[in-house]
Design a protein around this motif. Structure first.
Motif, PDB file in Angstrom:
ATOM      1  N   LEU B  35       0.813  -1.223   0.000  1.00 24.42           N
ATOM      2  CA  LEU B  35       0.000   0.000   0.000  1.00 24.42           C
ATOM      3  C   LEU B  35       0.845   1.272   0.000  1.00 24.42           C
ATOM      4  O   LEU B  35       0.321   2.356  -0.251  1.00 24.42           O
ATOM      5  CB  LEU B  35      -0.965  -0.004   1.194  1.00 24.42           C
ATOM      6  N   GLN B  42      -5.867   1.268  -0.827  1.00 21.59           N
ATOM      7  CA  GLN B  42      -6.185   1.254   0.618  1.00 21.59           C
ATOM      8  C   GLN B  42      -7.666   1.003   0.865  1.00 21.59           C
ATOM      9  O   GLN B  42      -8.034   0.289   1.790  1.00 21.59           O
ATOM     10  CB  GLN B  42      -5.805   2.591   1.249  1.00 21.59           C
ATOM     11  N   ALA B  45      -8.469  -2.571   0.754  1.00 22.66           N
ATOM     12  CA  ALA B  45      -8.070  -3.278   1.973  1.00 22.66           C
ATOM     13  C   ALA B  45      -9.072  -2.993   3.088  1.00 22.66           C
ATOM     14  O   ALA B  45      -9.475  -3.902   3.828  1.00 22.66           O
ATOM     15  CB  ALA B  45      -6.664  -2.855   2.398  1.00 22.66           C
ATOM     16  N   LEU B  46      -9.501  -1.731   3.193  1.00 23.20           N
ATOM     17  CA  LEU B  46     -10.465  -1.346   4.229  1.00 23.20           C
ATOM     18  C   LEU B  46     -11.804  -2.049   4.002  1.00 23.20           C
ATOM     19  O   LEU B  46     -12.418  -2.566   4.945  1.00 23.20           O
ATOM     20  CB  LEU B  46     -10.638   0.183   4.239  1.00 23.20           C
ATOM     21  N   LEU B  52      -8.303  -0.194   9.502  1.00 19.82           N
ATOM     22  CA  LEU B  52      -7.210   0.556   8.882  1.00 19.82           C
ATOM     23  C   LEU B  52      -5.879   0.008   9.387  1.00 19.82           C
ATOM     24  O   LEU B  52      -5.159   0.668  10.135  1.00 19.82           O
ATOM     25  CB  LEU B  52      -7.335   2.041   9.242  1.00 19.82           C
TER      26      LEU B  52
END
Ligand SMILES: Cc1cc2nc3c(=O)[nH]c(=O)nc-3n(C[C@H](O)[C@H](O)[C@H](O)COP(=O)(O)OP(=O)(O)OC[C@H]3O[C@@H](n4cnc5c(N)ncnc54)[C@H](O)[C@@H]3O)c2cc1C
Lengths: 312, 82
Positions: B35, B42, B45-46, B52
C-alpha cells in the motif's frame, strides 16, 4: 516422557534472540517461543539510530531479520506460539503453550512489554478504525490526513516524526511536558517550525468519537478547557506495561509488574531467568536488552553446568 | 492448499513480514499488494477487512469461499491455508 530441553526462551525480541545466539553457539539446546513478531518492539520501529555498530542507523525490520538469521545459523529453533503458564516439578520446568506442553531445565523470560491504553470511551470501539498503537504498521493509511499523537516520551516523539512522512498535520497531545531525549526534541523542533507538528502541552484525551465506524474527532482537555478536535486518527504512545500477567503467581514481580532478578538475572525460582525490558531495573533499550540476553546466556550455562552462580 | 493468497502490506510493517515468512515456510505462494506503492488500493483493503491496518491476508479457497485475516494471527492463518 517428552524431551527436556536445556533452555526455552520466551520472546524473540532483542533480549531473547541475543541469548539464543550465545547459547546455541555453545551447543546448548535452545527453543525460542514467539507469539507475535520476531524482533519484538525493535521490529515495529522504523529506524534505530543508537544501536552500536550502525553509523547510519539500521531499520528495525532489518535488525530483527539479522538477529533471527544469526540465532538460526547456530541452531536456534523458533516456535510460533504463546506461553500461557509455567509450572515446575523437581528440576523440570513445564511451559504450557498454545502449541502444547514443553519441558526444559531452564527458562529465560524475555517477553518485553506492550502498549498502555488510555482507557477512555471510544478507544476500544475504534481500535484499528482510527485508534492505533503502531505507527509503522498503520501510518500508511493516513496519507495527507490530520491525526493526533498522544504522549511526550521518546516513543511518542519518534513515532510522530515517522508519521510526518504520511500525515499532513499532527497534533501532538502531551499530558504535562515533553520528556523525550534532547536529540529527539531537537529533531521535533524542525517539524514544529515547518508547521507539520503542533504541540499541545497540559492536554489529555477525554473521548474518541467517530462516524460510519471510523474516528472523526476527539474530545480533549487543554489547560482545563474542554474542546473537540477534528482528526482522522489517533496514535497512542503513553508508555508500556509488562506482559507478565501469566507469571504473577509464580515469579516475584515489583510493584509495576516487572520481574525481579538477582545480579545473575535469575528470578526467585531457580532456573528461571529474566532479561530485557521485562526485568525490573532494565534501561529499555535494544542495546541493553541484547546485553541482558548475553549476560543471561552465560549465567544459564553456568547454571546448567551446576556451577555455583556468583553472589554479589 | 488454497487457490490463491493475497497480502496487503506496507514497507515498514513488522507483522506483514511475519505473515510472508510464515506462508513461505509453509510453501504457500502469495501475491503482495504494497500500500506504500499502491496507496489507491487502501480502500480495497479497508472494504475487505473493515479496519485501517495491515497485514490483511485474503485466502481464496478451492471451494471458492474466501477468508480475510487481519494481523499476524496464526490461530486463523494456519487453518485457512491448510
Ligand atoms: C516506538 C518505540 C521506539 C523505540 N525506539 C528505540 C530505539 O530507537 N533504540 C533503542 O535502543 N530502543 C528503542 N525502543 C525500545 C526497544 O524496542 C526495547 O527496549 C527492546 O525491543 C526490548 O527488547 P526485549 O527483547 O526485552 O523485548 P521486546 O522487544 O518487547 O520483545 C519481547 C517479545 O516477547 C514476545 N512475547 C511476549 N509475551 C509472550 C508470551 N507469553 N509467549 C511468547 N512470546 C511472548 C513479544 O511478542 C515480543 O516479540 C523503542 C520502543 C518503542 C516502543
Amino acid at each position: 516422557m517428552s524431551k527436556v530441553h536445556d533452555l526455552i526462551i520466551i520472546g524473540a525480541g532483542p533480549a531473547g534472540l541475543a541469548c539464543a545466539i550465545y547459547t546455541t553457539r555453545e551447543y546448548i539446546d535452545t527453543v525460542v517461543f514467539e507469539k507475535g513478531v520476531i524482533g519484538g518492539l525493535a521490529a515495529v520501529t522504523d529506524v534505530i539510530d543508537n544501536y552500536p555498530g550502525f553509523p547510519d542507523g539500521v531499520g528495525g525490520l532489518q535488525l530483527s531479520d539479522a538477529l533471527q538469521k544469526q540465532a538460526e545459523r547456530f541452531g536456534a529453533k523458533i516456535e510460533f506460539g504463546e506461553v500461557q503458564k509455567i509450572t515446575k516439578k523437581d528440576k523440570v520446568i513445564t511451559l504450557h503453550t498454545t502449541d502444547g506442553d514443553y519441558k526444559t531445565k531452564t527458562v529465560l523470560v524475555a517477553i518485553g512489554s506492550e502498549y498502555k491504553k488510555l482507557d477512555v470511551p471510544g478507544e476500544k470501539e475504534y481500535y484499528a478504525r482510527g485508534v492505533h498503537y503502531c505507527a509503522t504498521c498503520d501510518g500508511a493509511f493516513y496519507k495527507d490526513k490530520e491525526i493526533a499523537v498522544v504522549g511526550g516520551g521518546n516513543s511518542a516523539i519518534q513515532e510522530s516524526i515517522f508519521l510526518t512522512r504520511y500525515a499532513k498535520k499532527i497534533e501532538l497531545l502531551v499530558r504535562s511536558t515533553i520528556k523525550a531525549s534532547s536529540v529527539l526534541q531537537k529533531e521535533l523542533q524542525k517539524y514544529i517550525d515547518e508547521g507539520k507538528i503542533v504541540v499541545h502541552l497540559n492536554t489529555s484525551v477525554k473521548e474518541i468519537k467517530g462516524e460510519n465506524g471510523l474516528v472523526n474527532n476527539i474530545v480533549i482537555n487543554e489547560d482545563s478547557k474542554e474542546e473537540v478536535m477534528k482528526v482522522d486518527g489517533i496514535f497512542i504512545f503513553v508508555g508500556l506495561i509488562p506482559n507478565t500477567g501469566f507469571l504473577k503467581d509464580y515469579v516475584e514481580l515489583d510493584n509495576i509488574g516487572l520481574i525481579k532478578t538477582d545480579n545473575n538475572l535469575m528470578t526467585n525460582v531457580p532456573g528461571i531467568f529474566a532479561a530485557g525490558d521485562v526485568r525490573s531495573g532494565a534501561t529499555l533499550q535494544i542495546a541493553s536488552a541484547s546485553g541482558d540476553g548475553a549476560t543471561a546466556a552465560l549465567r544459564i550455562r553456568e547454571f546448567l553446568e551446576h556451577k555455583k552462580l556468583a553472589t554479589y | 492448499m488454497p487457490k490463491s493468497v493475497t497480502i496487503f502490506t506496507t514497507n515498514t510493517c513488522g507483522y506483514c513480514s511475519m505473515v510472508k515468512k510464515y506462508l513461505s515456510n509453509k510453501g504457500v505462494s502469495y501475491k503482495e499488494v504494497n500500500l506504500d506503492d499502491e496507496p489507491q488500493r487502501q480502500q480495497e483493503a479497508l472494504a475487505l477487512s473493515g479496519v485501517l491496518t495491515v497485514p490483511v491476508t485474503v485466502v481464496e479457497k478451492t471451494d471458492d469461499s474466501r477468508e480475510v485475516i487481519v494481523g499476524y494471527n496464526l490461530a486463523k492463518l494456519a487453518p485457512a491455508i491448510a
